[in-house]
Design a protein around this motif. Structure first.
Motif, PDB file in Angstrom:
ATOM      1  N   ARG A  45     -10.447   6.668  -7.266  1.00 54.83           N
ATOM      2  CA  ARG A  45      -9.177   5.996  -7.525  1.00 54.83           C
ATOM      3  C   ARG A  45      -9.345   4.565  -8.029  1.00 54.83           C
ATOM      4  NH1 ARG A  45      -4.836   3.680  -3.560  1.00 54.83           N
ATOM      5  NH2 ARG A  45      -4.537   2.576  -5.505  1.00 54.83           N
ATOM      6  N   ASP A 119      -2.701  -2.960  -3.456  1.00 52.17           N
ATOM      7  CA  ASP A 119      -2.830  -1.753  -2.618  1.00 52.17           C
ATOM      8  C   ASP A 119      -3.130  -2.053  -1.147  1.00 52.17           C
ATOM      9  OD1 ASP A 119      -2.917   1.385  -2.951  1.00 52.17           O
ATOM     10  OD2 ASP A 119      -4.483   0.851  -1.520  1.00 52.17           O
ATOM     11  N   ARG A 120      -4.103  -2.949  -0.890  1.00 49.25           N
ATOM     12  CA  ARG A 120      -4.476  -3.291   0.492  1.00 49.25           C
ATOM     13  C   ARG A 120      -4.074  -4.728   0.775  1.00 49.25           C
ATOM     14  NH1 ARG A 120     -10.751  -1.134   0.111  1.00 49.25           N
ATOM     15  NH2 ARG A 120     -10.283   1.088   0.282  1.00 49.25           N
ATOM     16  N   ASP A 171      -9.572  -1.939   6.620  1.00 56.36           N
ATOM     17  CA  ASP A 171      -8.522  -1.777   5.611  1.00 56.36           C
ATOM     18  C   ASP A 171      -7.179  -1.668   6.337  1.00 56.36           C
ATOM     19  OD1 ASP A 171      -6.681  -0.834   3.754  1.00 56.36           O
ATOM     20  OD2 ASP A 171      -7.989   0.731   2.958  1.00 56.36           O
ATOM     21  N   ASP A 267      -4.529  10.907  -2.411  1.00 62.57           N
ATOM     22  CA  ASP A 267      -5.033  10.353  -3.688  1.00 62.57           C
ATOM     23  C   ASP A 267      -5.079  11.388  -4.811  1.00 62.57           C
ATOM     24  OD1 ASP A 267      -5.477   7.790  -2.689  1.00 62.57           O
ATOM     25  OD2 ASP A 267      -7.592   8.168  -2.247  1.00 62.57           O
TER      26      ASP A 267
HETATM   27  C1  BGC Z   1      -6.066   3.382  -0.333  1.00 62.59           C
HETATM   28  C2  BGC Z   1      -6.253   4.870  -0.427  1.00 62.59           C
HETATM   29  C3  BGC Z   1      -7.719   5.200  -0.550  1.00 62.59           C
HETATM   30  C4  BGC Z   1      -8.547   4.467   0.485  1.00 62.59           C
HETATM   31  C5  BGC Z   1     -10.032   4.628   0.221  1.00 62.59           C
HETATM   32  C6  BGC Z   1      -6.902   2.836   0.787  1.00 62.59           C
HETATM   33  O1  BGC Z   1      -6.719   1.464   0.921  1.00 62.59           O
HETATM   34  O2  BGC Z   1      -4.704   3.061  -0.134  1.00 62.59           O
HETATM   35  O3  BGC Z   1      -5.539   5.367  -1.532  1.00 62.59           O
HETATM   36  O4  BGC Z   1      -7.926   6.576  -0.370  1.00 62.59           O
HETATM   37  O5  BGC Z   1      -8.253   3.091   0.481  1.00 62.59           O
HETATM   38  O6  BGC Z   1     -10.394   4.083  -0.982  1.00 62.59           O
END
Ligand code: BGC
Length: 355
Positions: A45, A119-120, A171, A267
Motif C-alpha cells: 500500500r 494515514d497514521r 501505529d 487494504d
Molecule cells: C494502515 C493500514 C496498513 C497498516 C500496515 C496502517 O497504519 O492504516 O492500511 O495495513 O498500517 O502498513
C-alpha cells in the motif's frame, strides 16, 4: 480555439482536485516543494500511496521530494529534517512510529513548516497541523460486524472459536482498528458465544510489531499447535490488516486441517485479493489510496494558499498535544462478490494483476 478548450478542461481538472483558480494560482506554485515521507516499500500500500501522492502533487504543479524510510524511525527523522532543510514548504508524513518523530517536528515548528499526518496520526507534538486518513475505527467495526453476521452470532447456538491478530503498537491506527472490532465482538465473548481458545484478547497480547507477516505467522503457528492440533475447530480469525492476515493464512496452510475459518483483512493487497478469490481470506477493507492522496493534495493546496482547510472530524484524533483537525475518508467492505467492481472496474488493479 482548441487551445482554449484544452486549457479550460485542464483548469476544471485542477479545480476539482485542488480548489484553486486557473492560471495565476498555477503559476504562483512555481518553486513550491512538498516533502512526502512514507514508512516503507515493503508493504504494497505505501508504494501506491507514495506513487499517487507524487503523481497528484506534480500534476498540481508542485515539486515533490518523496522518500521511503525502510521502516527505520531514525531514517524517517533524518529524511524529514532534510526535506525541511532543503526548503520544502509543507511535509506530509506517514509515520513509522507515531511518537518518535519529535526532533523532526521540532525543526518543522521552528521553521514554520506545516506538517500533515498521512494515514497514521503523529503523536505528542503540537506541530501537527492536519491529519488525513480513513475512518480507522470504522475499519474495525466493518471487520467485527462481518464476523458477527457470518457466524450469525445473534441467532446461532454456537459457541464459536475465534482468535485475534492486531497491528503495530507504535501505529496509532492499530488501536482504533482493534477497538472497533472488539466493540462489536466483545459482548459475544462475554456471553460465551465466542470462545477465544488461546485466551489472548488484550491488544498487547495480539499486537504485531511492524505489521510483519512473518511475526504474525509464527504467533499463529504457536497458537495452532498449542490449542488446535487436537482437532479443535477454528471458526474465525480477526486480523486487522492484510499483511497480518497473510501470516495467519500461511500458518493455517501448514498447520490446520479442520473447516477453514473466516479471516478478515484490510487494504485489498494483491496477494490478499487473490486469497479472497481462492477462498483463503473472507474479506478485506478497501481503502482507495487514490482518494486519500487527492484529499491530501487538496489540503496541501489549501494550506499553502491560506484557505480554510477542509476537515470533517475535529473530535476524534487527540494526539496528546492537541486534537488534530482531520479529514476521514470512507473505508469500503470488500469480498469475492464485489472486488471486480471495486478494484478492476475502478482501474485500481488490472485483471492480470489478480491472476
Ligand atoms: C494502515 C493500514 C496498513 C497498516 C500496515 C496502517 O497504519 O492504516 O492500511 O495495513 O498500517 O502498513
Amino acid at each position: 480555439m482548441k487551445k482554449k478548450i484544452l486549457s479550460a478542461v485542464l483548469c476544471v481538472a485542477m479545480l476539482s482536485s485542488l480548489l484553486v483558480g486557473c492560471g495565476g494560482a498555477a503559476s504562483s506554485k512555481g518553486g513550491t516543494k512538498v516533502g512526502v515521507s512514507m514508512p516503507t516499500k515493503d508493504l504494497q500500500r505505501w508504494n501506491q500511496d507514495g506513487a499517487n501522492m507524487e503523481k497528484e502533487l506534480k500534476a498540481a504543479g508542485y515539486e515533490v521530494d518523496l522518500q521511503y524510510a525502510s521502516n527505520d524511525v531514525q531514517t524517517q527523522v533524518s529524511q524529514v529534517q532534510n526535506m525541511i532543510n532543503s526548503g520544502c514548504n509543507v511535509v506530509v508524513i506517514a509515520a513509522i512510529e507515531g511518537s518518535s518523530l519529535g526532533e523532526a517536528l521540532d525543526m518543522a515548528k521552528a521553521k514554520g513548516v506545516p506538517v500533515v499526518a498521512y494515514d497514521r496520526l503523529i503523536m505528542n507534538h503540537d506541530a501537527v497541523s492536519y491529519y488525513a486518513t480513513f475512518d480507522n475505527y470504522k475499519v474495525g467495526t466493518v471487520q467485527g460486524t462481518y464476523i458477527k453476521e457470518q457466524l450469525d452470532l445473534d441467532n446461532a447456538a454456537g459457541p464459536f472459536n475465534i482468535e485475534f491478530t492486531a497491528g503495530d503498537p507504535g501505529d496509532n491506527n492499530a488501536g482504533f482498528f482493534f477497538n472497533g472490532a472488539m466493540d462489536v465482538l466483545k459482548p459475544y465473548i462475554e456471553s460465551g458465544k465466542l470462545n477465544v481458545v488461546s485466551g489472548q484478547t488484550k491488544f498487547e497480547e495480539v499486537a504485531t510489531p511492524a505489521w510483519s507477516t512473518e511475526t504474525s505467522q509464527s504467533r499463529a503457528e504457536n497458537i495452532l499447535s498449542s490449542y488446535y492440533a487436537d482437532g479443535t475447530q477454528l471458526d474465525a480469525w480477526l486480523c486487522s490488516n492484510d499483511s497480518t492476515a497473510m501470516g495467519v493464512e500461511n500458518a493455517l496452510a501448514a498447520n490446520y486441517t479442520g473447516n477453514y475459518p473466516i479471516i478478515t483483512g484490510q487494504d485489498c493487497d494483491i496477494e490478499n485479493t487473490k486469497a479472497m478469490i481462492n477462498g483463503k481470506q473472507a474479506m478485506s477493507v478497501f481503502k482507495d489510496t487514490r482518494t486519500l492522496a487527492s484529499q491530501v493534495v487538496k489540503m496541501v493546496g489549501q494550506i499553502l494558499k491560506g484557505e480554510t482547510v477542509e476537515v470533517n472530524d475535529t473530535k476524534t484524533y487527540d494526539n496528546g498535544a492537541l486534537v488534530v483537525p482531520s479529514y476521514l475518508c470512507e473505508p469500503v467492505f470488500a469480498d469475492v462478490n464485489n472486488y471486480k467492481e471495486l478494484l478492476i472496474d475502478s482501474g485500481y488493479y488490472t485483471e492480470d494483476q489478480l491472476k
